[in-house]
Design a protein around this motif. Structure first.
Motif, PDB file in Angstrom:
ATOM      1  N   GLU A   1       7.906  26.669   1.706  1.00  0.00           N
ATOM      2  CA  GLU A   1       8.703  25.650   1.024  1.00  0.00           C
ATOM      3  C   GLU A   1       8.275  25.536  -0.431  1.00  0.00           C
ATOM      4  O   GLU A   1       7.220  26.025  -0.827  1.00  0.00           O
ATOM      5  N   GLY A   2       9.124  24.830  -1.213  1.00  0.00           N
ATOM      6  CA  GLY A   2       8.783  24.522  -2.590  1.00  0.00           C
ATOM      7  C   GLY A   2       9.850  24.961  -3.568  1.00  0.00           C
ATOM      8  O   GLY A   2      10.635  25.880  -3.292  1.00  0.00           O
ATOM      9  N   ARG A   3       9.847  24.302  -4.725  1.00  0.00           N
ATOM     10  CA  ARG A   3      10.792  24.658  -5.793  1.00  0.00           C
ATOM     11  C   ARG A   3      10.063  25.250  -6.999  1.00  0.00           C
ATOM     12  O   ARG A   3      10.606  26.100  -7.679  1.00  0.00           O
ATOM     13  N   GLY A   4       8.852  24.797  -7.231  1.00  0.00           N
ATOM     14  CA  GLY A   4       8.065  25.332  -8.336  1.00  0.00           C
ATOM     15  C   GLY A   4       7.010  26.299  -7.826  1.00  0.00           C
ATOM     16  O   GLY A   4       6.707  26.348  -6.622  1.00  0.00           O
ATOM     17  N   ALA A   5       6.438  27.068  -8.740  1.00  0.00           N
ATOM     18  CA  ALA A   5       5.445  28.066  -8.351  1.00  0.00           C
ATOM     19  C   ALA A   5       4.251  27.424  -7.662  1.00  0.00           C
ATOM     20  O   ALA A   5       3.759  27.929  -6.640  1.00  0.00           O
ATOM     21  N   ALA A   6       3.756  26.295  -8.198  1.00  0.00           N
ATOM     22  CA  ALA A   6       2.595  25.637  -7.608  1.00  0.00           C
ATOM     23  C   ALA A   6       2.900  25.129  -6.209  1.00  0.00           C
ATOM     24  O   ALA A   6       2.057  25.220  -5.301  1.00  0.00           O
TER      25      ALA A   6
ATOM     26  N   ILE B   1       5.187  26.358  -4.076  1.00  0.00           N
ATOM     27  CA  ILE B   1       5.324  27.500  -3.169  1.00  0.00           C
ATOM     28  C   ILE B   1       3.945  28.040  -2.802  1.00  0.00           C
ATOM     29  O   ILE B   1       3.655  28.326  -1.631  1.00  0.00           O
ATOM     30  N   ALA B   2       3.073  28.182  -3.806  1.00  0.00           N
ATOM     31  CA  ALA B   2       1.717  28.671  -3.553  1.00  0.00           C
ATOM     32  C   ALA B   2       0.970  27.728  -2.615  1.00  0.00           C
ATOM     33  O   ALA B   2       0.273  28.174  -1.684  1.00  0.00           O
ATOM     34  N   ALA B   3       1.115  26.420  -2.826  1.00  0.00           N
ATOM     35  CA  ALA B   3       0.431  25.449  -1.974  1.00  0.00           C
ATOM     36  C   ALA B   3       0.941  25.524  -0.541  1.00  0.00           C
ATOM     37  O   ALA B   3       0.164  25.378   0.414  1.00  0.00           O
ATOM     38  N   SER B   4       2.236  25.765  -0.383  1.00  0.00           N
ATOM     39  CA  SER B   4       2.810  25.884   0.957  1.00  0.00           C
ATOM     40  C   SER B   4       2.196  27.058   1.706  1.00  0.00           C
ATOM     41  O   SER B   4       1.829  26.950   2.883  1.00  0.00           O
ATOM     42  N   VAL B   5       2.061  28.191   1.028  1.00  0.00           N
ATOM     43  CA  VAL B   5       1.461  29.369   1.662  1.00  0.00           C
ATOM     44  C   VAL B   5      -0.010  29.106   1.977  1.00  0.00           C
ATOM     45  O   VAL B   5      -0.488  29.412   3.080  1.00  0.00           O
ATOM     46  N   GLU B   6      -0.731  28.504   1.036  1.00  0.00           N
ATOM     47  CA  GLU B   6      -2.153  28.284   1.253  1.00  0.00           C
ATOM     48  C   GLU B   6      -2.403  27.301   2.385  1.00  0.00           C
ATOM     49  O   GLU B   6      -3.339  27.464   3.178  1.00  0.00           O
ATOM     50  N   ARG B   7      -1.560  26.275   2.512  1.00  0.00           N
ATOM     51  CA  ARG B   7      -1.687  25.344   3.640  1.00  0.00           C
ATOM     52  C   ARG B   7      -1.509  26.079   4.960  1.00  0.00           C
ATOM     53  O   ARG B   7      -2.233  25.854   5.928  1.00  0.00           O
ATOM     54  N   ALA B   8      -0.536  26.977   4.988  1.00  0.00           N
ATOM     55  CA  ALA B   8      -0.261  27.716   6.218  1.00  0.00           C
ATOM     56  C   ALA B   8      -1.423  28.628   6.587  1.00  0.00           C
ATOM     57  O   ALA B   8      -1.763  28.778   7.762  1.00  0.00           O
ATOM     58  N   VAL B   9      -2.045  29.253   5.579  1.00  0.00           N
ATOM     59  CA  VAL B   9      -3.191  30.118   5.852  1.00  0.00           C
ATOM     60  C   VAL B   9      -4.352  29.287   6.382  1.00  0.00           C
ATOM     61  O   VAL B   9      -5.011  29.656   7.366  1.00  0.00           O
ATOM     62  N   GLY B  10      -4.611  28.148   5.748  1.00  0.00           N
ATOM     63  CA  GLY B  10      -5.695  27.289   6.191  1.00  0.00           C
ATOM     64  C   GLY B  10      -5.499  26.766   7.599  1.00  0.00           C
ATOM     65  O   GLY B  10      -6.454  26.599   8.354  1.00  0.00           O
ATOM     66  N   ALA B  11      -4.238  26.513   7.976  1.00  0.00           N
ATOM     67  CA  ALA B  11      -3.938  25.989   9.312  1.00  0.00           C
ATOM     68  C   ALA B  11      -3.823  27.081  10.362  1.00  0.00           C
ATOM     69  O   ALA B  11      -3.716  26.797  11.556  1.00  0.00           O
ATOM     70  N   GLY B  12      -3.801  28.341   9.936  1.00  0.00           N
ATOM     71  CA  GLY B  12      -3.661  29.434  10.883  1.00  0.00           C
ATOM     72  C   GLY B  12      -2.229  29.796  11.199  1.00  0.00           C
ATOM     73  O   GLY B  12      -1.975  30.658  12.058  1.00  0.00           O
ATOM     74  N   ASP B  13      -1.261  29.164  10.515  1.00  0.00           N
ATOM     75  CA  ASP B  13       0.147  29.509  10.749  1.00  0.00           C
ATOM     76  C   ASP B  13       0.490  30.863  10.138  1.00  0.00           C
ATOM     77  O   ASP B  13       1.418  31.541  10.606  1.00  0.00           O
ATOM     78  N   LEU B  14      -0.205  31.232   9.069  1.00  0.00           N
ATOM     79  CA  LEU B  14      -0.119  32.581   8.508  1.00  0.00           C
ATOM     80  C   LEU B  14      -1.490  33.215   8.698  1.00  0.00           C
ATOM     81  O   LEU B  14      -2.492  32.667   8.260  1.00  0.00           O
ATOM     82  N   VAL B  15      -1.526  34.360   9.360  1.00  0.00           N
ATOM     83  CA  VAL B  15      -2.802  34.954   9.745  1.00  0.00           C
ATOM     84  C   VAL B  15      -3.173  36.094   8.800  1.00  0.00           C
ATOM     85  O   VAL B  15      -2.301  36.686   8.144  1.00  0.00           O
TER      86      VAL B  15
ATOM     87  N   VAL C   1       8.866  32.753  -7.866  1.00  0.00           N
ATOM     88  CA  VAL C   1       8.123  33.275  -6.717  1.00  0.00           C
ATOM     89  C   VAL C   1       7.036  34.239  -7.198  1.00  0.00           C
ATOM     90  O   VAL C   1       5.916  34.252  -6.670  1.00  0.00           O
ATOM     91  N   ALA C   2       7.361  35.042  -8.200  1.00  0.00           N
ATOM     92  CA  ALA C   2       6.366  35.959  -8.749  1.00  0.00           C
ATOM     93  C   ALA C   2       5.159  35.181  -9.267  1.00  0.00           C
ATOM     94  O   ALA C   2       4.003  35.583  -9.065  1.00  0.00           O
ATOM     95  N   ALA C   3       5.417  34.053  -9.936  1.00  0.00           N
ATOM     96  CA  ALA C   3       4.317  33.224 -10.448  1.00  0.00           C
ATOM     97  C   ALA C   3       3.513  32.628  -9.295  1.00  0.00           C
ATOM     98  O   ALA C   3       2.283  32.534  -9.365  1.00  0.00           O
ATOM     99  N   ALA C   4       4.191  32.230  -8.211  1.00  0.00           N
ATOM    100  CA  ALA C   4       3.494  31.672  -7.048  1.00  0.00           C
ATOM    101  C   ALA C   4       2.589  32.721  -6.412  1.00  0.00           C
ATOM    102  O   ALA C   4       1.436  32.439  -6.062  1.00  0.00           O
ATOM    103  N   TYR C   5       3.118  33.933  -6.268  1.00  0.00           N
ATOM    104  CA  TYR C   5       2.309  35.000  -5.676  1.00  0.00           C
ATOM    105  C   TYR C   5       1.117  35.332  -6.580  1.00  0.00           C
ATOM    106  O   TYR C   5       0.044  35.665  -6.095  1.00  0.00           O
ATOM    107  N   ARG C   6       1.314  35.242  -7.882  1.00  0.00           N
ATOM    108  CA  ARG C   6       0.208  35.498  -8.803  1.00  0.00           C
ATOM    109  C   ARG C   6      -0.888  34.445  -8.623  1.00  0.00           C
ATOM    110  O   ARG C   6      -2.079  34.775  -8.608  1.00  0.00           O
ATOM    111  N   ILE C   7      -0.502  33.189  -8.465  1.00  0.00           N
ATOM    112  CA  ILE C   7      -1.476  32.120  -8.223  1.00  0.00           C
ATOM    113  C   ILE C   7      -2.265  32.407  -6.952  1.00  0.00           C
ATOM    114  O   ILE C   7      -3.493  32.277  -6.907  1.00  0.00           O
ATOM    115  N   LEU C   8      -1.551  32.830  -5.904  1.00  0.00           N
ATOM    116  CA  LEU C   8      -2.209  33.102  -4.625  1.00  0.00           C
ATOM    117  C   LEU C   8      -3.160  34.289  -4.724  1.00  0.00           C
ATOM    118  O   LEU C   8      -4.229  34.285  -4.105  1.00  0.00           O
TER     119      LEU C   8
END
Length: 443
Positions: A8-13, A15-29, A51-58
């Motif tokens: 989820e998300g509209r801005g790069a930060a 989107i990046a936070a959404s992915v990082e939350r999922a990794v921390g919770a184990g939803d993305l392995v 999205v490119a900026a979000a992936y760069r942050i990650l």
């Protein structure tokens, strides 16, 4: 591709936070493939550049890695799933030999040193803008470093070895750069590298330190940094020998642009000479902590290195904590001046305890390593099973997975408080835990 999880998300930060939350919770392995940038942008209704900026942050945070056309994946060991969690819970009644802590009976009393430091600070208060480095600490540290063959360089004081290493890495590297690390090696360092968005290149270790051929391969493959533990290597107890030091210097001379970082956290608890590598490359840093010898809560390490490296570290430190408390520095000076630590006796005590366990294990036909320091490294065929069986037998050991990348399975045993009777009992338990499982019979 992502199962039930929706990024989820509209801005790069966001989107990046959404992915990082999922990794921390184990939803993305670890190893899971993320959507192509254009696909995710279309799904979220945002510009692909977002999205490119979000992936760069990650990537910079060490959460994902990108391999060109093969796409972006969650890192195999992302910073959000640190090795700190790879440990055993020690139930009541189980002997803990997993902690890596020194024997508190061998630590000097710090009460008088801090009282004297506090009195000095009452007379000579340190204010904003004053020097960050206690002059007497600098004088004594320089003298000891020179006696050990460390090249002359400017000094800084940091809050422990890991703080110093992190600041040196940040001063020279950018996300995506590769760092050659010892394998097995210090678990916190193996966590730190991906947390900074860097890649770890494992370098094999034997009793004499990093293997020169492994170091050569890592540097030829593009590693920009080599981190070496000179003595009391955690977890194996390795110490760089004179012969190994010559071989490593030869490798480094062929790669003069390498940033060399040496960690001498074992200073004060070992009785083998230091064979420093510093000075072979253009940029280098040498870190010496007081934690193992004087107590982990004394968050102080002396850093020296080439002028550019130390200047960058001190400049960045000024923008953060500013300096390490001069009261702490003055207390450490007093401990040194008073000879509060009998380093010969402390090193002999740890040597005796390592030898007791290694000899007891050898009596059961079990190989073990522990040339210096307070830990013994025991290769095992089944790490998970060995840890579980030893726990059942009343011994909590550290899983080797905490300390390794590609190295074979093993367990780490801290010998700080072991007696001769303990060593025999523990060795027998290790033999029982690592031997063949008796065949079951069914009548």
């Amino acid at each position: 591709m992502l199962g039930e999880y929706r990024i989820e998300g509209r801005g790069a930060a966001e989107i990046a936070a959404s992915v990082e939350r999922a990794v921390g919770a184990g939803d993305l392995v670890p190893g899971q493939l993320l959507p192509p940038m254009r696909e995710l942008a279309a799904r979220l209704g945002v510009n692909p550049n977002t999205v490119a900026a979000a992936y760069r942050i990650l990537r910079e945070r060490g959460v994902i890695e990108t391999a060109g056309r093969r796409g972006s994946r969650v890192r195999p060991k992302p910073a959000t799933t640190g090795r700190e969690h790879i440990r055993v819970e020690v139930p009541e009644g189980v002997r803990d030999v997993s902690s890596g802590n020194p024997d508190t009976a061998l630590l000097p009393s710090v009460a008088k040193a801090f009282a004297a430091a506090a009195e000095q600070s009452d007379r000579e208060p340190v204010l904003y803008g004053d020097a960050e480095l206690e002059p007497e600490l600098a004088r004594r540290a320089r003298a000891e470093l020179a006696a050990d063959g460390v090249p002359e360089g400017p000094l800084a004081v940091l809050s422990g070895s890991l703080d110093a290493i992190e600041r040196v890495l940040a001063a020279h590297l950018k996300p995506g750069d590769t760092v050659a690390v010892e394998d097995p090696g210090w678990g916190s360092l193996l966590d730190l590298v991906p947390a900074l968005g860097l890649r770890a290149a494992p370098v094999g270790v034997d009793d004499d330190g990093p293997r020169p051929d492994d170091v050569r391969r890592a540097l030829e493959a593009g590693a920009r940094v080599l981190i070496v533990t000179g003595r009391a290597q955690n977890p194996t107890g390795a110490a760089v020998s004179a012969t190994r030091a010559r071989a490593l210097r030869s490798v480094l001379r062929a790669h003069p642009q390498t940033l060399l970082i040496e960690d001498d956290h074992g200073h004060g608890i070992v009785d083998v000479p230091l064979h420093p590598l510093a000075g072979v490359t253009r940029h280098w840093a040498f870190v010496r902590s007081v934690a193992k010898a004087y107590g982990p809560d004394l968050r102080l390490a002396v850093l020296t290195g080439d002028p550019v490296t130390v200047d960058r570290v001190r400049g960045r430190q000024r923008l953060g904590p500013g300096w390490v408390s001069r009261i702490v520095q003055r207390a450490v000076v007093r401990l040194w001046a008073d000879g509060a630590l009998d380093t010969t006796a402390v090193a002999a005590a740890y040597r005796e305890r390592r030898t007791l366990l290694i000899d007891a294990l050898a009596g059961h036909g079990i190989e073990a390593h522990g040339r210096t320091g307070m830990n013994v490294w025991v290769p095992v065929p089944d790490e998970t099973g060995a840890v579980a069986r030893l726990l059942h037998a009343g011994w909590a050991v550290a899983p080797g997975a905490r300390f390794r990348i590609a190295a074979p399975p093993a367990v780490r045993i801290t010998v700080s408080t072991l007696t001769a009777r303990d060593a025999e009992s523990l060795a027998a338990a290790v033999a029982a835990a690592t031997g063949p499982t008796p065949a079951r019979r069914y009548g």
